[in-house]
Design an enzyme around this catalytic site. Sequence first.
Site, short mmCIF file in Angstrom:
data_model
loop_
_atom_site.label_atom_id
_atom_site.label_comp_id
_atom_site.label_asym_id
_atom_site.label_seq_id
_atom_site.Cartn_x
_atom_site.Cartn_y
_atom_site.Cartn_z
N ARG A 101 44.66 11.63 -23.51
CA ARG A 101 45.22 11.47 -22.16
C ARG A 101 46.74 11.68 -22.13
NH1 ARG A 101 41.73 8.78 -18.77
NH2 ARG A 101 43.46 8.20 -17.43
N ASN A 143 50.12 3.79 -15.97
CA ASN A 143 49.60 5.16 -15.91
C ASN A 143 49.62 5.54 -14.43
OD1 ASN A 143 48.05 7.50 -15.95
ND2 ASN A 143 46.11 6.39 -16.10
N GLY A 144 50.41 6.56 -14.10
CA GLY A 144 50.49 6.97 -12.70
C GLY A 144 51.93 7.29 -12.33
N CYS A 174 48.21 9.55 -19.57
CA CYS A 174 48.59 8.28 -20.18
C CYS A 174 47.32 7.45 -20.42
CB CYS A 174 49.55 7.45 -19.34
SG CYS A 174 51.09 8.28 -18.97
N GLU A 232 38.12 31.69 -17.12
CA GLU A 232 37.97 30.57 -18.03
C GLU A 232 38.36 30.97 -19.47
OE1 GLU A 232 37.75 27.54 -17.78
OE2 GLU A 232 36.84 26.77 -19.60
N GLU A 280 45.72 27.76 -23.22
CA GLU A 280 46.03 26.34 -23.42
C GLU A 280 46.00 25.91 -24.89
OE1 GLU A 280 43.50 23.56 -21.27
OE2 GLU A 280 41.77 24.84 -21.54
N HIS A 302 44.64 47.55 -9.73
CA HIS A 302 45.61 47.25 -8.68
C HIS A 302 46.85 46.57 -9.22
CE1 HIS A 302 42.74 48.54 -5.66
NE2 HIS A 302 41.83 47.90 -6.36
N TRP A 349 52.00 10.55 -21.32
CA TRP A 349 52.19 11.94 -20.89
C TRP A 349 53.32 11.88 -19.88
CZ3 TRP A 349 52.11 14.88 -16.43
CH2 TRP A 349 52.03 16.27 -16.60
N LYS A 365 44.34 15.35 -21.02
CA LYS A 365 42.96 15.60 -20.64
C LYS A 365 42.68 15.25 -19.19
CE LYS A 365 38.61 16.38 -21.68
NZ LYS A 365 38.32 17.81 -21.74
N LYS A 424 41.28 29.10 -21.54
CA LYS A 424 41.03 28.48 -22.85
C LYS A 424 42.04 29.01 -23.86
CE LYS A 424 39.15 25.81 -22.10
NZ LYS A 424 38.42 25.29 -20.97
C1 F6R Z 1 41.00 23.06 -19.11
C2 F6R Z 1 40.83 21.74 -18.55
C3 F6R Z 1 41.42 21.46 -17.21
C4 F6R Z 1 40.47 20.60 -16.38
C5 F6R Z 1 41.15 20.17 -15.09
C6 F6R Z 1 40.21 19.39 -14.19
O1 F6R Z 1 40.40 23.18 -20.35
O2 F6R Z 1 40.25 20.88 -19.13
O3 F6R Z 1 41.76 22.63 -16.53
O4 F6R Z 1 39.32 21.33 -16.12
O5 F6R Z 1 42.27 19.39 -15.38
O6 F6R Z 1 39.78 18.23 -14.82
P1 F6R Z 1 38.48 17.47 -14.38
O7 F6R Z 1 37.33 18.36 -14.60
O8 F6R Z 1 38.45 16.26 -15.26
O9 F6R Z 1 38.64 17.11 -12.93
#
Ligand code: F6R
Length: 613
Positions: free
Chosen positions: A27, A100-101, A2, A486, A493, A509, A74, A608, A490
């Site tokens: 956000r 937000n929260g 949010c 990773e 998502e 396994h 969100w 984000k 990527k």
């Molecule tokens: C994936 C992504 C998330 C963040 C995770 C931690 O692309 O962005 O998995 O890495 O939410 O966020 P931060 O680094 O902001 O603590």
Amino acid sequence: MCGIVGYTGSRQAYPVILKGLKRLEYRGYDSSGVALLKDGKLNVYKKKGKVADLEEAMIGKDIDASIGIGHTRWATHGEPSDRNAHPHSSSNGKLAMIHNGIIENYAQIKQDLVKKGYQFTSDTDTEVLLNFIEDIQKNNDHCSLEEALRIALKRVSGAYCILLIEQDNPDTIIAARKGSPLVIGIGKGEHFLASDASPIIEYTKEVVYVNDYELAIVKPDELILKNLGNEKVTPYITKLDMELAAIEKGGYDHFMLKEIFEQPSTIYDCLRGRLDAKELSIKMSGIDQHVNELMNANRIMILACGTSWHAGLVAEYIIEELCRIPVEVEYASEFRYRNPIVNKGDVIIAISQSGETADTLVALEKAKENGAFIFGVVNAVGSSIARISNAGAYTHAGPEIGVASTKAFTGQLAVLMMLALAIAKHKGTITADRYNNLLLELEGIPEKVEVILKNAGELKKMADKYKNASDFLFLGRGYNFPVALEGALKLKEISYIHAEGYPAAEMKHGPIALVDDQLPVVFIATQDTYHEKIVSNMQEIKARKGRIISIITEGDTVCPTLSDDYFSIPAVDELIAPILTVIPLQLLAYYVGTAKGIDVDKPRNLAKSVTVE
Ligand code: F6R
């Protein structure tokens, strides 16, 4: 999660808020809304969908006001819909609030309010808190909003950043935070409030980061900060070190692509002033001032989530190799709820792009209570995790707006590599030759990233070829095992394709059962200690007719013969390789996502900055 924006001053509030919401859309983007106050009249407008949908719905509406609040959501409590969108109005229509929260004890409060006859128009915890505030005002001789908020906040549990405006208070925004970020920009006769500095940057560079348990009473000419005990707190004004261009797309189709292509310069910025290739030294004040704590650590625990957790896994391999200190990497969300053993003498490394991830923040508070020393590797300057850390190093990647983390990850790896090298040198666990070589290799990374980016077109072609696959497997060994995780993250998502990352040897396994002639298997197979082993793993997949895509070191003549497609990267020391090997995987995910028509900057269900647990 949010985004919130507020404005009070002499400008029209709506355009400031709308622009701010667009900047904060990363956000959360399932609904948005604004509340505008003019001549004792509160107008609340909200809409399911992205901020652009709100903007369209606002055409022809009365937007004349110089005070207002706005929110991009969100969803936590209640599906994305017009009625669950913020701002919410109190039952008597006099108050409007954005939040937000999460208010964790909202159900009990709601029950009490329902017994008193309150009716609710949404499913949100926010509307509950708002009516609770209204009720407190009613039962306390119509006390001021500020007083009612203070009483309410002492009775709620959970996390919040809230902004409130009141019909009878023509120019005042009341704000409070605990666990969710709030920045206040100080202009001339105006104030701006937001979840981060991006909506503020073009108006002023002077900001105040509000702390947990603080309340702000914000008027055009006045900013008063208080704690929940009603004592005044002196606002600490910080100068923003950020340019507007950093938060704009700069000609790229998506922020994600811009951020991938920025990596030569963000990694350079991260190394600049720290890594001295002439003197063959690393100077980082966060390390230099705390050398003893770091090199005498009994154990290092790394706490992080998501992509940042993957950076932590790479760091585990590097720190154990170079510094000979035992390292454990934990999901912050698991750490915070179990009964972990943390002793004095343990060093915690917290890794976070946003610096606001709720699970990481709470895990750190817990570790700090137990006497651990916290070293933050954070991107967002002034963020909560940066402030709770005893020491740290910023990644200096600049604002990361695309929801999928890219440049922050490579910045984290660069900082962690410098940290490991610095500790190893102080401890004497690295030879001078090895230290010097790694340092020079690291210095040369930005140029090698440039080389990879020049060949991005090859990955676009691959993306077109594989975009219709329903599953992907990513395999790597050693330092490149976290890169496999990773790469899979990527891809899933931003393309919604199911993908799994595995250590290549673990494949036998279980996951090997998935392999058929439809399954693309991405191998990170650069020249390193494990190369022969990973070639054997490729053979095993080939024997089962899997479709092999490999990321290889230029000049490798073996892997291409086993691969359906391959992408070459410049040769690099294996400890540093993840900074390079991740980049083709970022690009592959980007091109698959865009080929499928997905808005990769705002993929579904994600946000984000995960400021709720
Ligand atoms: C994936 C992504 C998330 C963040 C995770 C931690 O692309 O962005 O998995 O890495 O939410 O966020 P931060 O680094 O902001 O603590």
